[in-house]
Design an enzyme around this catalytic site. Structure first.
Site, mmCIF file in Angstrom:
data_model
loop_
_atom_site.group_PDB
_atom_site.id
_atom_site.type_symbol
_atom_site.label_atom_id
_atom_site.label_comp_id
_atom_site.label_asym_id
_atom_site.label_seq_id
_atom_site.Cartn_x
_atom_site.Cartn_y
_atom_site.Cartn_z
ATOM 1 N N PHE A 279 30.054 35.803 37.686
ATOM 2 C CA PHE A 279 31.062 35.226 38.583
ATOM 3 C C PHE A 279 31.944 36.328 39.152
ATOM 4 O O PHE A 279 32.497 37.137 38.407
ATOM 5 C CB PHE A 279 31.942 34.215 37.837
ATOM 6 C CG PHE A 279 32.968 33.567 38.736
ATOM 7 C CD1 PHE A 279 32.607 32.527 39.585
ATOM 8 C CD2 PHE A 279 34.283 34.020 38.760
ATOM 9 C CE1 PHE A 279 33.545 31.950 40.442
ATOM 10 C CE2 PHE A 279 35.221 33.442 39.614
ATOM 11 C CZ PHE A 279 34.849 32.403 40.453
ATOM 12 N N ASP B 20 33.496 44.593 37.159
ATOM 13 C CA ASP B 20 34.443 43.508 37.431
ATOM 14 C C ASP B 20 35.163 43.180 36.120
ATOM 15 O O ASP B 20 34.648 42.450 35.278
ATOM 16 C CB ASP B 20 33.689 42.292 37.979
ATOM 17 C CG ASP B 20 34.632 41.119 38.273
ATOM 18 O OD1 ASP B 20 35.786 41.128 37.779
ATOM 19 O OD2 ASP B 20 34.206 40.186 38.984
ATOM 20 N N LYS C 18 43.797 38.834 37.227
ATOM 21 C CA LYS C 18 44.274 37.910 36.193
ATOM 22 C C LYS C 18 45.439 38.424 35.341
ATOM 23 O O LYS C 18 46.597 38.248 35.715
ATOM 24 C CB LYS C 18 43.101 37.469 35.324
ATOM 25 C CG LYS C 18 42.150 36.520 36.092
ATOM 26 C CD LYS C 18 41.215 35.773 35.173
ATOM 27 C CE LYS C 18 40.494 34.626 35.885
ATOM 28 N NZ LYS C 18 39.303 35.034 36.638
HETATM 29 C C1 LIG Z 1 38.652 34.972 37.883
HETATM 30 C C2 LIG Z 1 37.595 35.956 38.238
HETATM 31 C C3 LIG Z 1 37.383 36.357 39.557
HETATM 32 C C4 LIG Z 1 38.132 35.736 40.715
HETATM 33 O O1 LIG Z 1 39.506 35.990 40.645
HETATM 34 P P1 LIG Z 1 40.545 35.065 41.480
HETATM 35 O O2 LIG Z 1 41.867 35.675 41.144
HETATM 36 O O3 LIG Z 1 40.367 33.672 41.016
HETATM 37 O O4 LIG Z 1 40.230 35.244 42.907
HETATM 38 C C5 LIG Z 1 36.426 37.324 39.798
HETATM 39 N N1 LIG Z 1 35.722 37.877 38.799
HETATM 40 C C6 LIG Z 1 35.907 37.525 37.516
HETATM 41 C C7 LIG Z 1 35.119 38.197 36.444
HETATM 42 C C8 LIG Z 1 36.836 36.539 37.188
HETATM 43 O O5 LIG Z 1 36.987 36.164 35.918
#
Ligand SMILES: *Cc1c(COP(=O)(O)O)cnc(C)c1O
Length: 381
Positions: free
Chosen positions: A122, A207, A236
């Site tokens: 994701f 990521d 986050k």
């Molecule tokens: C939450 C998340 C995203 C997206 O971040 P948003 O702040 O919701 O746009 C992308 N990559 C990972 C691994 C995530 O956990």
């Protein structure tokens, strides 16, 4: 719009790891706004940083410099022990969007045409980030994206090795798949990914939007295998509740964006940057990385010791764990936990996510462990 469904509660107030709903009921917050509220709710350091900054200057735009954004970039590079450059955005998706543009430009410059990402991975919901997202159910309704992205099974070194050639521009990887259910790779996978990217000249984009800023007991999850990516994305937990995202590109990769290649009106906002500085300072001053490792063990060991037919086990690291169920009962577990005074997240039909504030105490974690058998019993009824 109906995209979230109807939430079960309205939260009106929080303090530390406790939140209160509109009817005055208290809950132990074990999800922290999806791994975001790293200092808990209404932490005095966060309140002081944000209110102080909003009362000084709340926004400058990138037409002008502000001190908090510079201090934050320097602080991040200091933690990462590297020479690099930072771009500040407002969310995780935006951070990945910028990382993808960096990767696209890298690919064009070096004659590399495709990208590799992981099945079930994701990376966000915008069209660029979604094109890298391996969860077919959320990607496919909005494709095609006009980009060659090849998905490999997560955790499989051989699959990654075959997928990455000298035509590959970049590999996008989470150090543990978060939205897929807090799924860690086998030991050695990240180090192998680092090596494969280096050997083939592909950019390694890590990521760490969910995994970084102390969540696993280290500042950054890649540090567990000493496998630093070329480009790192954060969000986050960085802002402790304020919206912020960051892209760090190391060494020469920090210069891939030239003037005019990217931008953001709100990115580098001084209020969000001050919040992030307060988060980093407090995590360090209060030893909260060690707390994440320690209390994470209390949670994981406590859950692992429970013998219940609905519970298959627990996986994750630090304060980032998933209860794995033997059937698709996560919604029932989430509801039963809420009724017992605990907020958890039904992440997958058979997995419940715990990602509490890094300030949570061993006693608070133990109170959940103690309540869990009865919660599972209620959910199984
Ligand atoms: C939450 C998340 C995203 C997206 O971040 P948003 O702040 O919701 O746009 C992308 N990559 C990972 C691994 C995530 O956990």
């Amino acid at each position: 719009m109906p995209n979230y469904g109807v939430p079960p509660l309205a939260l009106v107030r929080g303090e530390g790891c406790t939140v209160w709903d509109a009817d005055g009921n208290a809950y132990l917050d074990l999800i922290g706004g999806i791994a975001v509220t790293s200092l808990g709710h209404a932490h005095p350091a966060l309140v002081a940083a944000v209110t102080g900054q909003v009362g000084t200057i709340a926004h400058t735009s990138n037409l002008f410099l502000n001190e908090p954004e510079v201090r934050l970039a320097e602080r991040l590079l200091g933690l990462l022990g590297g020479d690099g450059r930072v771009f500040l955005a407002n969310s995780g998706t935006e951070a990945n969007e910028a990382a993808l543009k960096i990767a696209i430009k890298y690919g064009r410059t070096h004659g590399r045409s495709y990208f590799v990402a992981t099945e079930e991975g994701f990376h966000g919901r915008s069209l660029g980030a979604l094109s890298l997202t391996g969860k077919a159910a959320i990607r496919e309704p909005f494709g095609p994206f006009g980009r060659d992205v090849r998905f490999v099974p997560y955790g499989d070194v051989d699959a990654l090795k075959s997928a990455v050639t000298e035509d590959c521009a970049a590999v996008f990887l989470e150090p543990t798949q978060g939205e897929a259910g807090v799924v860690p790779p086998p030991p050695g996978y990240l180090a192998a990914a680092r090596e494969i990217c280096t050997a083939n000249g592909a950019l390694y984009v890590g990521d760490e939007i969910q995994s970084a800023i102390g969540r696993t007991g280290a500042w950054f999850a890649f540090q567990h295998e000493d496998a630093r990516p070329d480009v790192l994305t954060l969000a986050k937990g960085l802002g402790g509740g304020l919206p912020i995202g960051a892209v760090v590109a190391f060494g020469e990769h920090g210069d891939i964006f030239a003037k005019g290649d990217h931008g953001s009106t709100f990115g580098g906002n001084p209020v969000a940057a001050s919040a992030a500085l307060a988060v980093l300072d407090t995590l360090e001053a209060d030893g909260l990385l060690a707390n994440a490792a320690l209390v994470g063990r209390v949670l994981a060991d406590g859950v692992a010791a429970i013998d219940h037919p609905l519970l298959a086990g627990v996986r994750g690291r630090g304060l980032w764990q998933a209860l794995v169920l033997t059937s698709d009962a996560s919604a029932a577990v989430q509801d039963a936990a809420r009724a017992a005074g605990f907020l958890v997240n039904a992440l997958r039909p058979n997995a419940v996510r715990l990602a509490p504030p890094l300030t949570i105490t061993a006693e608070q974690a133990q109170s959940f462990v103690d309540a869990l058998p009865a919660i599972l019993e209620e959910a199984a009824r």
